[in-house]
Design an enzyme around this catalytic site. Structure first.
Site, mmCIF file in Angstrom:
data_model
loop_
_atom_site.group_PDB
_atom_site.id
_atom_site.type_symbol
_atom_site.label_atom_id
_atom_site.label_comp_id
_atom_site.label_asym_id
_atom_site.label_seq_id
_atom_site.Cartn_x
_atom_site.Cartn_y
_atom_site.Cartn_z
ATOM 1 N N HIS A 141 0.963 -1.287 -0.092
ATOM 2 C CA HIS A 141 0.033 0.042 0.051
ATOM 3 C C HIS A 141 1.025 1.077 0.122
ATOM 4 C CE1 HIS A 141 -3.110 2.760 0.980
ATOM 5 N NE2 HIS A 141 -2.600 3.179 1.809
ATOM 6 N N LYS A 162 0.344 10.870 0.568
ATOM 7 C CA LYS A 162 1.156 10.103 -0.129
ATOM 8 C C LYS A 162 0.670 10.850 -1.457
ATOM 9 C CE LYS A 162 0.175 5.995 1.132
ATOM 10 N NZ LYS A 162 -0.759 6.278 2.343
ATOM 11 N N ASP A 180 -1.983 3.948 -4.577
ATOM 12 C CA ASP A 180 -2.766 3.307 -3.811
ATOM 13 C C ASP A 180 -2.035 1.767 -3.516
ATOM 14 O OD1 ASP A 180 -4.921 3.104 -1.756
ATOM 15 O OD2 ASP A 180 -5.631 1.625 -3.214
ATOM 16 N N GLU A 205 -6.575 8.583 -5.911
ATOM 17 C CA GLU A 205 -7.393 8.941 -4.968
ATOM 18 C C GLU A 205 -6.849 10.258 -4.331
ATOM 19 O OE1 GLU A 205 -9.459 7.489 -1.013
ATOM 20 O OE2 GLU A 205 -8.147 6.252 -2.059
ATOM 21 N N ARG A 246 19.259 13.904 10.912
ATOM 22 C CA ARG A 246 19.829 15.200 10.672
ATOM 23 C C ARG A 246 20.818 15.337 9.758
ATOM 24 N NH1 ARG A 246 18.940 19.583 15.466
ATOM 25 N NH2 ARG A 246 18.804 20.887 13.620
#
Length: 322
Positions: A141, A162, A180, A205, A246
């Site tokens: 996914h 996303k 998706d 979507e 970082r």
């Protein structure tokens, strides 16, 4: 590898093969091995370690060897080869088909095909094609995009953003592969290829908007069918109790189907432009593959020792307060 199969009809169409003999419709014939074989040694009579699931390739060398045989010996050797229930025989270089080869293929119902390509070119293309079609695969996914030539797999919880990030990347000239659901296949011991399931290809979507077709909205230049998986980006809501990298000296890897892929976790806060961050991440990943690592160069410029590298976050702290 034998778990998956590809129809012989797809192979015939992909390589424009000439069908000399087919015992049945090619749609009903399944190829289950990604490996191929040149049966010169086996035609001579040596069948130890012979793999009957492989497509057999007859090139110039095998053809010349068969040509030097008598017709009686040739039919005997070819009958022995075809009785192994091999999936298909392909004759390369557009060579003339021996009558004995056609007879043996018909007797044991072995598909007989021919190509104009040279043996080496055809074999390399065929192996690559079969590795993709028959490789182990999983579905994840997420969203898969191509950014500056890098295949970027975007993961994260549902609703984290996303698809919105992918949409912004498409508007900036990059390309969508899958939204998706991403189908990932291992095509070699070191390479993964991602694609979209056929039924949702090009669709996206967007919460509050609904389903959109990226190809119709942004044109053919905005989409791509497959791409190598070069890096994984995990999007998550910013956790103030979590320590995020970082500097980038230590690279985290995601293990997908036994292949290690660089993985980066990007924390999300209001105002962060994720599209730009992913663009920079893709370019930086390319630089690392080409041998340049900005974090390592900074360590050298600062003259830090190995023990001091462990406290590199203090440099980020100093930059913050200056």
């Amino acid at each position: 590898m034998g778990k998956y199969s590809v129809k012989l009809s797809k192979l015939i169409k992909e390589f424009s093969l000439e069908s000399i003999y087919l015992p049945e419709k090619p749609e009903n014939i399944q190829i289950r091995s990604s490996e191929v074989n040149r049966p010169g040694l086996h035609i001579s009579g040596f069948y130890k370690y012979f793999q009957s699931t492989r497509i057999q390739i007859i090139g110039n060398m095998e053809n010349a060897y068969l040509e030097d045989m008598s017709s009686k010996l040739r039919i005997e050797r070819l009958m022995t080869l075809c009785e192994k229930k091999i999936p298909a025989i392909v004759v390369t270089n557009d060579k003339e088909i021996f009558d004995e080869l056609l007879e043996a293929a018909k007797y044991y119902n072995v598909p007989l095909l021919r190509t104009k390509d040279s043996t080496s070119n055809f074999m390399s293309s065929l192996i690559g094609f079969l590795n993709v079609e028959l490789g182990p695969r999983i579905t994840r996914h997420g969203v898969f995009v191509e950014v500056y030539g890098e295949g970027v797999l975007i993961l994260g919880e549902s609703g984290v953003g996303k698809s919105e990030t992918a949409m912004e990347l498409i508007k900036r000239g990059h390309r969508l592969i899958a939204d998706d659901a991403v189908e990932i296949r291992r095509v070699s011991s070191r390479a993964l290829v991602g694609s979209s399931p056929q039924n949702i290809m090009h669709f996206m979507e967007l919460r509050g908007i609904g389903i959109v077709n990226a190809r119709r909205l942004f044109g053919m230049g905005s989409i791509k069918t497959t791409e190598k998986v070069d890096m994984v980006i995990n999007l998550e809501q910013w956790d103030h109790h979590k320590k995020y990298d970082r500097i980038g000296l230590d690279v985290e890897f995601a293990n997908i189907l036994g292949v290690k892929v660089p993985k980066y976790t990007i924390p999300i806060t209001p105002g962060r432009n994720l599209a730009i961050i992913l663009e920079v991440a893709a370019m930086n990943n390319r630089q690392k593959k080409m041998g340049y690592n900005a974090a390592e160069e900074l360590v050298k410029r600062l003259g830090l020792t190995d023990s001091e590298e462990d406290s590199m976050d203090s440099i980020g702290y100093e930059w913050d307060i200056q």
